[in-house]
Design an enzyme around this catalytic site. Structure first.
Site, PDB file in Angstrom:
ATOM      1  N   HIS A  74      80.896  59.678  60.700  1.00  0.00           N
ATOM      2  CA  HIS A  74      81.422  58.605  61.546  1.00  0.00           C
ATOM      3  C   HIS A  74      80.722  57.290  61.202  1.00  0.00           C
ATOM      4  O   HIS A  74      79.500  57.228  61.170  1.00  0.00           O
ATOM      5  CB  HIS A  74      81.184  58.926  63.027  1.00  0.00           C
ATOM      6  CG  HIS A  74      82.139  59.936  63.579  1.00  0.00           C
ATOM      7  ND1 HIS A  74      82.325  60.135  64.915  1.00  0.00           N
ATOM      8  CD2 HIS A  74      82.979  60.797  62.949  1.00  0.00           C
ATOM      9  CE1 HIS A  74      83.234  61.086  65.102  1.00  0.00           C
ATOM     10  NE2 HIS A  74      83.637  61.508  63.927  1.00  0.00           N
ATOM     11  N   TYR A 203      81.738  55.781  74.271  1.00  0.00           N
ATOM     12  CA  TYR A 203      80.819  55.735  75.419  1.00  0.00           C
ATOM     13  C   TYR A 203      81.476  54.813  76.453  1.00  0.00           C
ATOM     14  O   TYR A 203      81.585  53.609  76.221  1.00  0.00           O
ATOM     15  CB  TYR A 203      79.459  55.168  74.997  1.00  0.00           C
ATOM     16  CG  TYR A 203      78.647  56.123  74.139  1.00  0.00           C
ATOM     17  CD1 TYR A 203      78.922  56.299  72.792  1.00  0.00           C
ATOM     18  CD2 TYR A 203      77.591  56.861  74.689  1.00  0.00           C
ATOM     19  CE1 TYR A 203      78.175  57.185  72.012  1.00  0.00           C
ATOM     20  CE2 TYR A 203      76.844  57.742  73.924  1.00  0.00           C
ATOM     21  CZ  TYR A 203      77.141  57.901  72.589  1.00  0.00           C
ATOM     22  OH  TYR A 203      76.404  58.782  71.827  1.00  0.00           O
ATOM     23  N   PRO A 295      70.561  62.603  76.948  1.00  0.00           N
ATOM     24  CA  PRO A 295      71.401  62.743  75.755  1.00  0.00           C
ATOM     25  C   PRO A 295      72.194  61.497  75.358  1.00  0.00           C
ATOM     26  O   PRO A 295      72.843  61.493  74.307  1.00  0.00           O
ATOM     27  CB  PRO A 295      72.358  63.887  76.118  1.00  0.00           C
ATOM     28  CG  PRO A 295      72.350  63.948  77.604  1.00  0.00           C
ATOM     29  CD  PRO A 295      71.015  63.465  78.057  1.00  0.00           C
ATOM     30  N   LYS A 299      69.696  61.682  70.571  1.00  0.00           N
ATOM     31  CA  LYS A 299      68.461  61.712  69.783  1.00  0.00           C
ATOM     32  C   LYS A 299      67.719  63.060  69.800  1.00  0.00           C
ATOM     33  O   LYS A 299      66.820  63.287  68.987  1.00  0.00           O
ATOM     34  CB  LYS A 299      67.488  60.630  70.300  1.00  0.00           C
ATOM     35  CG  LYS A 299      67.926  59.230  69.949  1.00  0.00           C
ATOM     36  CD  LYS A 299      67.661  58.916  68.490  1.00  0.00           C
ATOM     37  CE  LYS A 299      68.366  57.692  67.996  1.00  0.00           C
ATOM     38  NZ  LYS A 299      69.459  57.923  67.071  1.00  0.00           N
ATOM     39  N   TYR A 387      70.856  53.830  66.691  1.00  0.00           N
ATOM     40  CA  TYR A 387      71.768  54.976  66.780  1.00  0.00           C
ATOM     41  C   TYR A 387      71.785  55.768  65.471  1.00  0.00           C
ATOM     42  O   TYR A 387      71.684  56.991  65.490  1.00  0.00           O
ATOM     43  CB  TYR A 387      73.185  54.502  67.151  1.00  0.00           C
ATOM     44  CG  TYR A 387      74.035  55.623  67.705  1.00  0.00           C
ATOM     45  CD1 TYR A 387      74.158  55.816  69.079  1.00  0.00           C
ATOM     46  CD2 TYR A 387      74.699  56.508  66.861  1.00  0.00           C
ATOM     47  CE1 TYR A 387      74.912  56.858  69.599  1.00  0.00           C
ATOM     48  CE2 TYR A 387      75.451  57.552  67.364  1.00  0.00           C
ATOM     49  CZ  TYR A 387      75.560  57.717  68.733  1.00  0.00           C
ATOM     50  OH  TYR A 387      76.297  58.760  69.229  1.00  0.00           O
TER      51      TYR A 387
HETATM   52  P1  FAD Z   1      65.472  74.349  71.539  1.00  0.00           P
HETATM   53  O1  FAD Z   1      66.775  74.130  70.925  1.00  0.00           O
HETATM   54  O2  FAD Z   1      65.385  74.367  73.029  1.00  0.00           O
HETATM   55  O3  FAD Z   1      64.911  75.716  70.964  1.00  0.00           O
HETATM   56  C1  FAD Z   1      63.829  76.400  71.531  1.00  0.00           C
HETATM   57  C2  FAD Z   1      63.981  77.878  71.245  1.00  0.00           C
HETATM   58  O4  FAD Z   1      62.867  78.550  71.787  1.00  0.00           O
HETATM   59  C3  FAD Z   1      65.216  78.480  71.900  1.00  0.00           C
HETATM   60  O5  FAD Z   1      65.918  79.251  70.983  1.00  0.00           O
HETATM   61  C4  FAD Z   1      64.649  79.289  73.059  1.00  0.00           C
HETATM   62  O6  FAD Z   1      65.475  80.410  73.352  1.00  0.00           O
HETATM   63  C5  FAD Z   1      63.313  79.686  72.497  1.00  0.00           C
HETATM   64  N1  FAD Z   1      62.308  80.008  73.520  1.00  0.00           N
HETATM   65  C6  FAD Z   1      62.125  79.421  74.730  1.00  0.00           C
HETATM   66  N2  FAD Z   1      61.109  79.991  75.377  1.00  0.00           N
HETATM   67  C7  FAD Z   1      60.623  80.959  74.561  1.00  0.00           C
HETATM   68  C8  FAD Z   1      59.578  81.890  74.698  1.00  0.00           C
HETATM   69  N3  FAD Z   1      58.822  81.957  75.781  1.00  0.00           N
HETATM   70  N4  FAD Z   1      59.356  82.734  73.667  1.00  0.00           N
HETATM   71  C9  FAD Z   1      60.106  82.689  72.540  1.00  0.00           C
HETATM   72  N5  FAD Z   1      61.130  81.809  72.374  1.00  0.00           N
HETATM   73  C10 FAD Z   1      61.386  80.957  73.382  1.00  0.00           C
HETATM   74  N6  FAD Z   1      70.714  66.594  72.643  1.00  0.00           N
HETATM   75  C11 FAD Z   1      71.604  65.726  72.208  1.00  0.00           C
HETATM   76  O7  FAD Z   1      71.256  64.913  71.347  1.00  0.00           O
HETATM   77  N7  FAD Z   1      72.899  65.757  72.689  1.00  0.00           N
HETATM   78  C12 FAD Z   1      73.309  66.666  73.633  1.00  0.00           C
HETATM   79  O8  FAD Z   1      74.456  66.686  74.032  1.00  0.00           O
HETATM   80  C13 FAD Z   1      72.379  67.588  74.116  1.00  0.00           C
HETATM   81  N8  FAD Z   1      72.734  68.500  75.060  1.00  0.00           N
HETATM   82  C14 FAD Z   1      71.780  69.382  75.507  1.00  0.00           C
HETATM   83  C15 FAD Z   1      72.114  70.314  76.503  1.00  0.00           C
HETATM   84  C16 FAD Z   1      71.156  71.184  77.010  1.00  0.00           C
HETATM   85  C17 FAD Z   1      71.522  72.190  78.086  1.00  0.00           C
HETATM   86  C18 FAD Z   1      69.829  71.108  76.521  1.00  0.00           C
HETATM   87  C19 FAD Z   1      68.761  72.031  77.082  1.00  0.00           C
HETATM   88  C20 FAD Z   1      69.519  70.194  75.514  1.00  0.00           C
HETATM   89  C21 FAD Z   1      70.474  69.317  75.012  1.00  0.00           C
HETATM   90  N9  FAD Z   1      70.176  68.382  74.008  1.00  0.00           N
HETATM   91  C22 FAD Z   1      71.083  67.511  73.582  1.00  0.00           C
HETATM   92  C23 FAD Z   1      68.887  68.333  73.379  1.00  0.00           C
HETATM   93  C24 FAD Z   1      68.882  69.094  72.063  1.00  0.00           C
HETATM   94  O9  FAD Z   1      69.726  70.189  72.142  1.00  0.00           O
HETATM   95  C25 FAD Z   1      67.438  69.467  71.810  1.00  0.00           C
HETATM   96  O10 FAD Z   1      66.717  68.288  71.593  1.00  0.00           O
HETATM   97  C26 FAD Z   1      67.231  70.428  70.651  1.00  0.00           C
HETATM   98  O11 FAD Z   1      67.783  71.682  70.993  1.00  0.00           O
HETATM   99  C27 FAD Z   1      65.746  70.575  70.344  1.00  0.00           C
HETATM  100  O12 FAD Z   1      65.530  71.657  69.482  1.00  0.00           O
HETATM  101  P2  FAD Z   1      64.264  72.569  69.637  1.00  0.00           P
HETATM  102  O13 FAD Z   1      64.378  73.589  68.558  1.00  0.00           O
HETATM  103  O14 FAD Z   1      63.056  71.744  69.717  1.00  0.00           O
HETATM  104  O15 FAD Z   1      64.410  73.275  71.069  1.00  0.00           O
HETATM  105  C1  PHB Z   2      77.928  65.575  71.626  1.00  0.00           C
HETATM  106  O1  PHB Z   2      78.865  65.513  70.810  1.00  0.00           O
HETATM  107  O2  PHB Z   2      77.622  66.635  72.200  1.00  0.00           O
HETATM  108  C2  PHB Z   2      77.178  64.345  71.981  1.00  0.00           C
HETATM  109  C3  PHB Z   2      77.436  63.177  71.280  1.00  0.00           C
HETATM  110  C4  PHB Z   2      76.737  62.023  71.605  1.00  0.00           C
HETATM  111  C5  PHB Z   2      75.796  62.042  72.602  1.00  0.00           C
HETATM  112  C6  PHB Z   2      75.535  63.215  73.283  1.00  0.00           C
HETATM  113  C7  PHB Z   2      76.228  64.375  72.972  1.00  0.00           C
HETATM  114  O3  PHB Z   2      75.142  60.901  72.924  1.00  0.00           O
END
Ligand code: FAD
Ligand code: PHB
Length: 393
Positions: A74, A203, A295, A299, A387
């Site tokens: 995009h 947005y 979100p 980021k 962004y």
């Molecule tokens: P995570 O993806 O959370 O991975 C952590 C992993 O550790 C998971 O697989 C979990 O199961 C595992 N874990 C947890 N506890 C334990 C334990 N005790 N022992 C072993 N394993 C464990 N960001 C955006 O930019 N846009 C979005 O739309 C967006 N939507 C989101 C929606 C939700 C519900 C959440 C929670 C986050 C969202 N985010 C979004 C943020 C983005 O998804 C995260 O920043 C990203 O997942 C970070 O990756 P990570 O690997 O650090 O953590």
């Molecule tokens: C998404 O596609 O899930 C999405 C895109 C932009 C955002 C947050 C989530 O700022």
């Protein structure tokens, strides 16, 4: 049962999987311990936007093939308010940079496939995961699986277990330096089997609250609505969600949103959170385990990738050359980018959401800021630069 490795990684989200893959490319061994099933982590719908630097890193690491084929590049986003859209063009404002829309769970699938193909070890469905001895040179990850006790003995533990994980708790309270803001709203998100009715993300700022139009593929639309923080998803049947999306997103010049069967829906709270202590002894936190952004700036996953880029370099120097200097400065290096993303996400959130106690003052500031952002090349360039994301350190 005891396994020995160089880096014990807790969590198989984007952070843990990418770290394990990048370390493997550098000849450093690791084991991942994850408490959920493979199916669960491969189908958890979350973020969707990858910055240019994250895309480049995944490509260079040999895990970008499907992303290049199926991801959607995009070149801009739209800010929609006052009944009309205003496009922010990324390449012309950022020297040619763009973003790629590719679901987080697809990144996770690609990384799991790459790790398993290379003989990497990922333990799924590990119960009672705990980290021990991080103040010693031989820390451990302990867990239970299939009724028996297991230990991963390693030189370094990487806490990649997300916001609700156990690793951050292993840092003594007095050593953690935590900053947190919660927002007086949440996002209700849906995934719909509907062709996107617009080529780029929208947005939308509206009197009834924020709405976001996004997508995952030419057949799947991703949509979000600002709702109250304590909203019950049971009060949101599909018809109510669509009606609210139409109201907040549609324009005076007749743009209409395509509908389709709702495949997934959920509510996400909004929070800014930074644990400024990302390392303690032999434990290093990365991604959501150390910081959360609302979100609105897209980021979250990108910050996780950036942390892992820094951590991989530091760990490679440690294991290959016995150098501890890059590990010693790990959190200071990461926190510069973290705070930039915290500010940008907070700023986008503050500009675009309806605040419950507003007497009209905040709304007027928001409209002024939106008009300025789309009317001034300097202001639009600042949004665009943040962004698409700054280059990695
Ligand atoms: P995570 O993806 O959370 O991975 C952590 C992993 O550790 C998971 O697989 C979990 O199961 C595992 N874990 C947890 N506890 C334990 C334990 N005790 N022992 C072993 N394993 C464990 N960001 C955006 O930019 N846009 C979005 O739309 C967006 N939507 C989101 C929606 C939700 C519900 C959440 C929670 C986050 C969202 N985010 C979004 C943020 C983005 O998804 C995260 O920043 C990203 O997942 C970070 O990756 P990570 O690997 O650090 O953590
Ligand atoms: C998404 O596609 O899930 C999405 C895109 C932009 C955002 C947050 C989530 O700022």
């Amino acid at each position: 049962m005891r396994t020995r490795t160089q880096v014990g990684i807790v969590g198989a989200g984007p952070s843990g999987l990418l770290l394990s893959h990048l370390l493997h490319l550098q000849g450093v061994a690791s084991v991942i311990v994850e408490n959920r099933s493979r199916d669960y982590v491969e189908h958890r719908v979350r973020a969707g936007v990858l910055e240019q630097a994250a895309v480049d890193l995944l490509k260079e690491a040999g895990v970008g093939e499907r992303m290049v084929r199926e991801g959607l590049v995009h070149n801009g986003i739209e800010l929609r308010f006052g009944g009309r859209g205003h496009r922010i063009d990324f390449p012309s404002l950022t020297g040619g940079r763009a973003i790629t829309v590719y679901g987080q769970q697809e990144v996770v699938k690609d990384l799991i496939a790459a790790r398993l193909a290379a003989g990497g070890e990922i333990v799924f469905e590990a119960a009672d995961v705990g980290v021990h001895g991080i103040d010693t040179d031989t820390p451990l990850i302990r867990y239970r699986k299939d009724g028996s006790e297991h230990e991963v003995s390693c030189a370094i533990v990487a806490g990649c277990d997300g916001f609700h994980g156990v690793c951050r708790q292993a840092i003594p309270d007095h050593a953690q330096h935590v900053f947190e803001r919660t927002y007086p709203f949440a996002w209700l998100g849906i995934l719909a089997q509907a062709a996107p009715s617009h080529e780029e993300l929208i947005y939308a700022y509206h009197d009834r609250g924020f709405a976001l139009f996004s997508m995952r593929s030419p057949e799947i639309t991703r949509l979000y609505l600002q709702v109250a923080p304590d909203e019950d998803i049971a009060d949101w049947p599909d018809e109510r969600i669509w009606q609210e999306l139409h109201t907040r997103l549609e324009t005076d010049d007749g743009w209409r949103l395509n509908e389709g069967p709702v495949l997934e829906k959920g509510i996400t709270p909004m929070r800014s959170f930074v644990c400024e202590k990302m390392q303690h002894g032999r434990l290093f936190l990365a991604g959501d385990a150390a910081h959360i952004v609302p979100p609105t700036g897209a980021k979250g996953m990108n910050l996780a990738v950036a942390d892992i880029h820094v951590l991989t370099r530091a760990l490679t120097a440690f294991f290959k050359s016995g150098r501890g200097d890059l590990l010693a400065t790990y959190d200071a290096t990461c926190l510069k980018r973290v705070w930039r993303a915290e500010h940008f996400s907070w700023w986008m959130t503050s500009m675009l959401h309806r605040f419950p106690d507003d007497d009209g003052f905040q709304q007027r500031l928001q409209r002024s800021q939106l008009d300025y952002t789309v009317g001034s090349r300097a202001a639009a360039a600042s949004l665009a630069e943040n962004y698409v994301g700054l280059p990695f350190a």
